[in-house]
Design a protein around this motif. Structure first.
Motif, PDB file in Angstrom:
ATOM      1  N   LYS A 190       0.821  -1.214   0.000  1.00 41.17           N
ATOM      2  CA  LYS A 190       0.000   0.000   0.000  1.00 41.17           C
ATOM      3  C   LYS A 190       0.853   1.263   0.000  1.00 41.17           C
ATOM      4  O   LYS A 190       0.477   2.274  -0.567  1.00 41.17           O
ATOM      5  N   THR A 191       1.991   1.222   0.655  1.00 39.59           N
ATOM      6  CA  THR A 191       2.782   2.437   0.773  1.00 39.59           C
ATOM      7  C   THR A 191       3.884   2.568  -0.265  1.00 39.59           C
ATOM      8  O   THR A 191       4.334   3.665  -0.544  1.00 39.59           O
ATOM      9  N   MET A 192       4.327   1.466  -0.852  1.00 38.18           N
ATOM     10  CA  MET A 192       5.505   1.564  -1.715  1.00 38.18           C
ATOM     11  C   MET A 192       5.405   0.814  -3.035  1.00 38.18           C
ATOM     12  O   MET A 192       6.409   0.518  -3.652  1.00 38.18           O
ATOM     13  N   SER A 193       4.201   0.555  -3.506  1.00 37.71           N
ATOM     14  CA  SER A 193       4.062  -0.195  -4.752  1.00 37.71           C
ATOM     15  C   SER A 193       4.490   0.619  -5.966  1.00 37.71           C
ATOM     16  O   SER A 193       4.662   0.065  -7.042  1.00 37.71           O
ATOM     17  N   HIS A 194       4.697   1.919  -5.816  1.00 40.07           N
ATOM     18  CA  HIS A 194       5.109   2.738  -6.965  1.00 40.07           C
ATOM     19  C   HIS A 194       6.628   2.966  -7.042  1.00 40.07           C
ATOM     20  O   HIS A 194       7.099   3.760  -7.824  1.00 40.07           O
ATOM     21  N   LEU A 195       7.383   2.207  -6.252  1.00 39.43           N
ATOM     22  CA  LEU A 195       8.849   2.227  -6.369  1.00 39.43           C
ATOM     23  C   LEU A 195       9.264   1.526  -7.657  1.00 39.43           C
ATOM     24  O   LEU A 195       8.703   0.495  -8.019  1.00 39.43           O
ATOM     25  N   LYS A 196      10.265   2.057  -8.339  1.00 38.32           N
ATOM     26  CA  LYS A 196      10.790   1.435  -9.559  1.00 38.32           C
ATOM     27  C   LYS A 196      12.262   1.099  -9.338  1.00 38.32           C
ATOM     28  O   LYS A 196      13.075   1.994  -9.090  1.00 38.32           O
ATOM     29  N   LEU A 197      12.602  -0.183  -9.441  1.00 38.00           N
ATOM     30  CA  LEU A 197      13.988  -0.620  -9.298  1.00 38.00           C
ATOM     31  C   LEU A 197      14.763  -0.200 -10.538  1.00 38.00           C
ATOM     32  O   LEU A 197      14.433  -0.589 -11.651  1.00 38.00           O
TER      33      LEU A 197
ATOM     34  N   GLY B 185      24.862  -6.097  -3.129  1.00 34.70           N
ATOM     35  CA  GLY B 185      25.121  -5.165  -2.036  1.00 34.70           C
ATOM     36  C   GLY B 185      24.633  -3.750  -2.251  1.00 34.70           C
ATOM     37  O   GLY B 185      24.690  -2.935  -1.336  1.00 34.70           O
ATOM     38  N   GLU B 186      24.118  -3.423  -3.448  1.00 28.15           N
ATOM     39  CA  GLU B 186      23.609  -2.065  -3.677  1.00 28.15           C
ATOM     40  C   GLU B 186      22.461  -2.070  -4.667  1.00 28.15           C
ATOM     41  O   GLU B 186      22.540  -2.696  -5.728  1.00 28.15           O
ATOM     42  N   VAL B 187      21.393  -1.375  -4.305  1.00 28.07           N
ATOM     43  CA  VAL B 187      20.230  -1.235  -5.175  1.00 28.07           C
ATOM     44  C   VAL B 187      19.845   0.231  -5.279  1.00 28.07           C
ATOM     45  O   VAL B 187      20.093   1.015  -4.355  1.00 28.07           O
ATOM     46  N   LYS B 188      19.259   0.588  -6.418  1.00 30.72           N
ATOM     47  CA  LYS B 188      18.812   1.968  -6.622  1.00 30.72           C
ATOM     48  C   LYS B 188      17.372   1.944  -7.119  1.00 30.72           C
ATOM     49  O   LYS B 188      17.040   1.231  -8.066  1.00 30.72           O
ATOM     50  N   PHE B 189      16.530   2.727  -6.442  1.00 26.67           N
ATOM     51  CA  PHE B 189      15.128   2.876  -6.806  1.00 26.67           C
ATOM     52  C   PHE B 189      14.840   4.336  -7.128  1.00 26.67           C
ATOM     53  O   PHE B 189      15.545   5.237  -6.661  1.00 26.67           O
ATOM     54  N   LYS B 190      13.775   4.558  -7.882  1.00 30.22           N
ATOM     55  CA  LYS B 190      13.239   5.909  -8.088  1.00 30.22           C
ATOM     56  C   LYS B 190      11.753   5.864  -7.809  1.00 30.22           C
ATOM     57  O   LYS B 190      11.108   4.829  -7.976  1.00 30.22           O
ATOM     58  N   MET B 191      11.222   6.988  -7.395  1.00 25.71           N
ATOM     59  CA  MET B 191       9.774   7.124  -7.239  1.00 25.71           C
ATOM     60  C   MET B 191       9.389   8.594  -7.246  1.00 25.71           C
ATOM     61  O   MET B 191      10.202   9.467  -6.924  1.00 25.71           O
ATOM     62  N   MET B 192       8.171   8.850  -7.663  1.00 22.79           N
ATOM     63  CA  MET B 192       7.599  10.181  -7.655  1.00 22.79           C
ATOM     64  C   MET B 192       6.843  10.352  -6.343  1.00 22.79           C
ATOM     65  O   MET B 192       6.106   9.453  -5.926  1.00 22.79           O
ATOM     66  N   VAL B 193       7.021  11.478  -5.670  1.00 20.73           N
ATOM     67  CA  VAL B 193       6.301  11.755  -4.422  1.00 20.73           C
ATOM     68  C   VAL B 193       4.855  12.112  -4.797  1.00 20.73           C
ATOM     69  O   VAL B 193       4.612  13.107  -5.478  1.00 20.73           O
ATOM     70  N   SER B 194       3.924  11.265  -4.379  1.00 15.80           N
ATOM     71  CA  SER B 194       2.509  11.441  -4.731  1.00 15.80           C
ATOM     72  C   SER B 194       1.740  12.058  -3.556  1.00 15.80           C
ATOM     73  O   SER B 194       2.253  12.105  -2.431  1.00 15.80           O
ATOM     74  N   PRO B 195       0.503  12.502  -3.791  1.00 19.50           N
ATOM     75  CA  PRO B 195      -0.286  13.094  -2.701  1.00 19.50           C
ATOM     76  C   PRO B 195      -0.460  12.157  -1.498  1.00 19.50           C
ATOM     77  O   PRO B 195      -0.457  12.621  -0.357  1.00 19.50           O
ATOM     78  N   THR B 196      -0.582  10.858  -1.740  1.00 17.62           N
ATOM     79  CA  THR B 196      -0.759   9.930  -0.617  1.00 17.62           C
ATOM     80  C   THR B 196       0.535   9.706   0.172  1.00 17.62           C
ATOM     81  O   THR B 196       0.497   9.105   1.237  1.00 17.62           O
ATOM     82  N   ASP B 197       1.664  10.190  -0.349  1.00 16.00           N
ATOM     83  CA  ASP B 197       2.959  10.074   0.340  1.00 16.00           C
ATOM     84  C   ASP B 197       3.240  11.268   1.245  1.00 16.00           C
ATOM     85  O   ASP B 197       4.255  11.288   1.934  1.00 16.00           O
TER      86      ASP B 197
END
Length: 149
Positions: free
Chosen positions: A24-31, A37-49
């Protein structure tokens, strides 16, 4: 299966259970990328965040540290565990409608404890949040078939 593909599968089928908090809180994360040992994600800050100031809520920042640093641990040792400690510093706000980059790193993974960190940046590369995360590594191995890194 590549590390990125294996992590995407582990995230979507395990960490982000369809009816759980993480989904519910992080389904819009994009790997974006993954190396051991290292991962990078991006996401847009939405109104529900957002909080009442239209910036990313601090609770979401803590959840991002938890999830992204855990995925970094999984990328290194194909295990996950249970959080024992998290420390977070909020340095700058992430406004509504802006893209953020989240970098999770597994700093050390031993038999019983794993130490990881997470940094969150804005589009300009400014550091917004930094966190450290310790996990007890009692959970069995994640079923991941990695053929190349």
């Amino acid at each position: 299966m590549t590390l990125k593909a294996a992590l995407t599968k582990a995230i979507t089928e395990g960490v982000l259970k369809k009816d759980g908090f993480s989904f519910k809180t992080m389904s819009h994360l994009k790997l974006q990328s993954a190396v051991p040992g290292e991962v990078k994600f991006k996401m847009m800050v939405s109104p529900t965040d957002c909080n009442i100031y239209d910036t990313m809520h601090g609770g979401l920042g803590a959840s991002l540290v938890d999830l992204c640093s855990t995925v970094a641990i999984i990328s290194k040792c194909q295990r996950w565990g249970i959080s024992t400690d998290m420390q977070i510093s909020y340095l700058k706000a992430a406004p509504l409608g802006k893209e953020i980059t989240i970098v999770g790193t597994c700093d050390k993974a031993g038999k019983t404890l794993a130490f990881s960190s997470c940094l969150i940046y804005n589009e300009n590369g400014d550091l917004l949040l930094k966190g450290q995360h310790t996990k007890y590594m009692g959970t069995p191995l994640v079923d991941m078939e990695i053929t190349e890194k």
